[in-house]
Motif scaffolding. Structure first.
Motif, PDB file in Angstrom:
ATOM      1  N   ALA A  16       0.834  -1.209   0.000  1.00  0.00           N
ATOM      2  CA  ALA A  16       0.000   0.000   0.000  1.00  0.00           C
ATOM      3  C   ALA A  16       0.864   1.253   0.000  1.00  0.00           C
ATOM      4  O   ALA A  16       0.573   2.226  -0.709  1.00  0.00           O
ATOM      5  CB  ALA A  16      -0.929  -0.016   1.209  1.00  0.00           C
ATOM      6  N   LYS A  17       1.924   1.243   0.789  1.00  0.00           N
ATOM      7  CA  LYS A  17       2.808   2.411   0.873  1.00  0.00           C
ATOM      8  C   LYS A  17       3.392   2.759  -0.495  1.00  0.00           C
ATOM      9  O   LYS A  17       3.463   3.939  -0.881  1.00  0.00           O
ATOM     10  CB  LYS A  17       3.927   2.132   1.870  1.00  0.00           C
ATOM     11  CG  LYS A  17       4.993   3.219   1.974  1.00  0.00           C
ATOM     12  CD  LYS A  17       6.037   2.824   3.005  1.00  0.00           C
ATOM     13  CE  LYS A  17       7.140   3.874   3.123  1.00  0.00           C
ATOM     14  NZ  LYS A  17       8.018   3.876   1.931  1.00  0.00           N
ATOM     15  N   GLU A  18       3.797   1.747  -1.249  1.00  0.00           N
ATOM     16  CA  GLU A  18       4.405   2.001  -2.556  1.00  0.00           C
ATOM     17  C   GLU A  18       3.403   2.606  -3.530  1.00  0.00           C
ATOM     18  O   GLU A  18       3.773   3.399  -4.403  1.00  0.00           O
ATOM     19  CB  GLU A  18       4.995   0.698  -3.105  1.00  0.00           C
ATOM     20  CG  GLU A  18       6.241   0.260  -2.336  1.00  0.00           C
ATOM     21  CD  GLU A  18       6.681  -1.156  -2.668  1.00  0.00           C
ATOM     22  OE1 GLU A  18       5.967  -1.830  -3.466  1.00  0.00           O
ATOM     23  OE2 GLU A  18       7.713  -1.600  -2.132  1.00  0.00           O
ATOM     24  N   CYS A  19       2.120   2.262  -3.386  1.00  0.00           N
ATOM     25  CA  CYS A  19       1.088   2.879  -4.233  1.00  0.00           C
ATOM     26  C   CYS A  19       0.967   4.371  -3.936  1.00  0.00           C
ATOM     27  O   CYS A  19       0.784   5.189  -4.849  1.00  0.00           O
ATOM     28  CB  CYS A  19      -0.252   2.189  -4.022  1.00  0.00           C
ATOM     29  SG  CYS A  19      -0.337   0.508  -4.690  1.00  0.00           S
TER      30      CYS A  19
ATOM     31  N   ASP B 176       3.428   6.212  -2.764  1.00  0.00           N
ATOM     32  CA  ASP B 176       4.658   6.812  -3.295  1.00  0.00           C
ATOM     33  C   ASP B 176       4.577   7.029  -4.804  1.00  0.00           C
ATOM     34  O   ASP B 176       5.165   7.977  -5.337  1.00  0.00           O
ATOM     35  CB  ASP B 176       5.862   5.922  -2.965  1.00  0.00           C
ATOM     36  CG  ASP B 176       6.252   5.993  -1.497  1.00  0.00           C
ATOM     37  OD1 ASP B 176       5.936   7.012  -0.851  1.00  0.00           O
ATOM     38  OD2 ASP B 176       6.866   5.033  -0.995  1.00  0.00           O
ATOM     39  N   ARG B 177       3.827   6.154  -5.491  1.00  0.00           N
ATOM     40  CA  ARG B 177       3.681   6.303  -6.947  1.00  0.00           C
ATOM     41  C   ARG B 177       2.614   7.329  -7.318  1.00  0.00           C
ATOM     42  O   ARG B 177       2.401   7.610  -8.493  1.00  0.00           O
ATOM     43  CB  ARG B 177       3.332   4.952  -7.583  1.00  0.00           C
ATOM     44  CG  ARG B 177       4.473   3.944  -7.569  1.00  0.00           C
ATOM     45  CD  ARG B 177       4.180   2.785  -8.512  1.00  0.00           C
ATOM     46  NE  ARG B 177       3.024   2.008  -8.103  1.00  0.00           N
ATOM     47  CZ  ARG B 177       3.074   0.927  -7.324  1.00  0.00           C
ATOM     48  NH1 ARG B 177       4.251   0.506  -6.849  1.00  0.00           N
ATOM     49  NH2 ARG B 177       1.981   0.268  -7.008  1.00  0.00           N
ATOM     50  N   GLY B 178       1.920   7.856  -6.322  1.00  0.00           N
ATOM     51  CA  GLY B 178       0.923   8.880  -6.590  1.00  0.00           C
ATOM     52  C   GLY B 178      -0.451   8.355  -6.929  1.00  0.00           C
ATOM     53  O   GLY B 178      -1.310   9.118  -7.394  1.00  0.00           O
TER      54      GLY B 178
ATOM     55  N   ALA C  90       2.146   9.759   4.046  1.00  0.00           N
ATOM     56  CA  ALA C  90       2.107  10.516   2.796  1.00  0.00           C
ATOM     57  C   ALA C  90       3.524  10.545   2.255  1.00  0.00           C
ATOM     58  O   ALA C  90       4.497  10.529   3.021  1.00  0.00           O
ATOM     59  CB  ALA C  90       1.592  11.934   3.029  1.00  0.00           C
ATOM     60  N   SER C  91       3.658  10.562   0.964  1.00  0.00           N
ATOM     61  CA  SER C  91       4.984  10.599   0.357  1.00  0.00           C
ATOM     62  C   SER C  91       5.752  11.823   0.849  1.00  0.00           C
ATOM     63  O   SER C  91       5.180  12.916   0.958  1.00  0.00           O
ATOM     64  CB  SER C  91       4.865  10.639  -1.164  1.00  0.00           C
ATOM     65  OG  SER C  91       6.126  10.906  -1.754  1.00  0.00           O
TER      66      SER C  91
END
Length: 353
Positions: free
Chosen positions: A108-111, A113-115, A328-329
């Motif tokens: 979920a975190k990487e999603c 980060d990808r915006g 949040a990123s």
């Protein structure tokens, strides 16, 4: 054993995910309400379908865990965006190592980060809080529970039994509780009513349009969300205390009843501390008249409702405390706001479902 993470396909993986929940979450039982809750949460959300990631043991070719995120319309400094409300983290006991859990959380975190989404938030237990922090999520406070005693009928009945002594004792003690009740000063400025809404109407939209500017981070309480979250919910159907002035809705409390207890699910009010105090005092007054024994209030420990609740006699209970996390990123312009707990307006109605 190699654990890989893959995106779930809700239709194909529905049964696998429900089976995993039943194996690992004691709150659920296999019945119609459980299945209805799954479809309502994952497919009925007005802001889009839920997203889920499966943890798969490649050698055994089986799903050993999953986690999910539900889209939620959020307002950050008045700007509308979609965030993720994380939920349903489940992993089989024999696989509960830090590595497998962290792989799921990173998905979920990487999603974010990808915006794909603006940010996420979740309400993990103490064991899972460590996992969240290790993958880079931030603790922004705690969910806490406070309670107010309104009548002694139920308490004395439980201790003394359902007999004349308990009833007489309650009849003598209840007036003393009323004498200790908060002042009704200000209640006459507003009109209060307890309502079983059949549908939340446009007056709720008008109220939220005003209230959303009072808080830096707040989840939408428009009618689209309220009708789905609190009226079409297969687990409970909320009632409403409406606070009006000159025919216009100024605040409300949503709650559901069980065993003489009113459990507050959500509450908002136009205004600041005075109006908040009046709303909660109105809730106490009208629920006592309605025969409710106590009110249970669960909310973020930095919610401005809490200070007024304490002044009105709500007392802390240590049986329902959990951490609130957010992510949040680092490159997001909203990160400094989202990652500061005091900026959030959050009730238990904002939790996972």
């Amino acid at each position: 054993m190699a654990i890989v993470i893959r995106d779930a396909e809700l239709k194909r993986d529905r049964q696998v995910m429900m089976d995993c929940l039943l194996r690992n979450r004691q709150r659920y039982e296999k019945n119609d309400a459980f299945e209805q809750r799954f479809d309502w949460a994952y497919s009925g959300n007005p802001y889009g379908e839920g997203r889920a990631w499966l943890a798969v043991d490649e050698a055994a070719n089986k799903v050993i865990g999953f986690t999910s995120a539900f889209p939620r319309r959020m307002f950050v400094n008045g700007e509308c965006m979609i965030g993720w409300n994380c939920a349903d983290f489940s992993i089989d006991k024999e696989y509960r190592t830090l590595g497998a859990a962290m792989k799921l959380r990173r998905a979920a975190k990487e999603c974010v980060d990808r915006g794909e989404f603006a940010f996420l938030y979740a309400h993990p237990n103490d064991r899972m809080r460590v996992v969240h922090e290790k993958v880079g999520h931030h603790a922004i406070g705690k969910m806490v529970r406070y309670a107010a005693l309104l009548r002694l009928d139920q308490t004395l009945g439980a201790k003394l039994g359902n007999n004349p002594v308990a009833k007489v004792s309650a009849a003598l003690a209840n007036p003393l509780l009323r004498l200790m009740a908060p002042s009704r000063s200000g209640l006459d400025k507003f009109q209060f009513s307890l309502v079983q809404e059949q549908r939340f109407g446009e007056e709720y939209d008008r109220l939220f349009e005003k209230v959303k500017h009072q808080h830096s981070v707040i989840g939408s309480r428009d009618t689209e969300y309220l009708n789905w979250r609190f009226l079409r919910n297969p687990l409970y159907r909320a009632k409403s205390l409406r606070m009006q002035q000159d025919g216009e809705l100024k605040g409300y409390v949503l709650y559901y009843e069980g065993n003489g207890i009113a459990r507050v699910a959500d509450a908002i009010v136009e205004g600041k501390s005075d109006e908040t105090g009046i709303l909660l005092a109105g809730l106490i007054h009208h629920l006592r008249k309605d025969g409710i024994s106590s009110i249970s209030l669960r909310l973020h420990n930095m919610n401005p409702l809490l200070a007024q609740a304490q002044q009105l006699g709500f007392r802390y209970r240590d049986d329902a405390t959990s951490t609130v996390i957010a992510y949040a990123s680092p490159t997001s312009p909203f990160a400094p706001v989202v990652l500061e707990g005091k900026n959030w307006f959050m009730t238990v109605g904002d939790r996972d479902i």
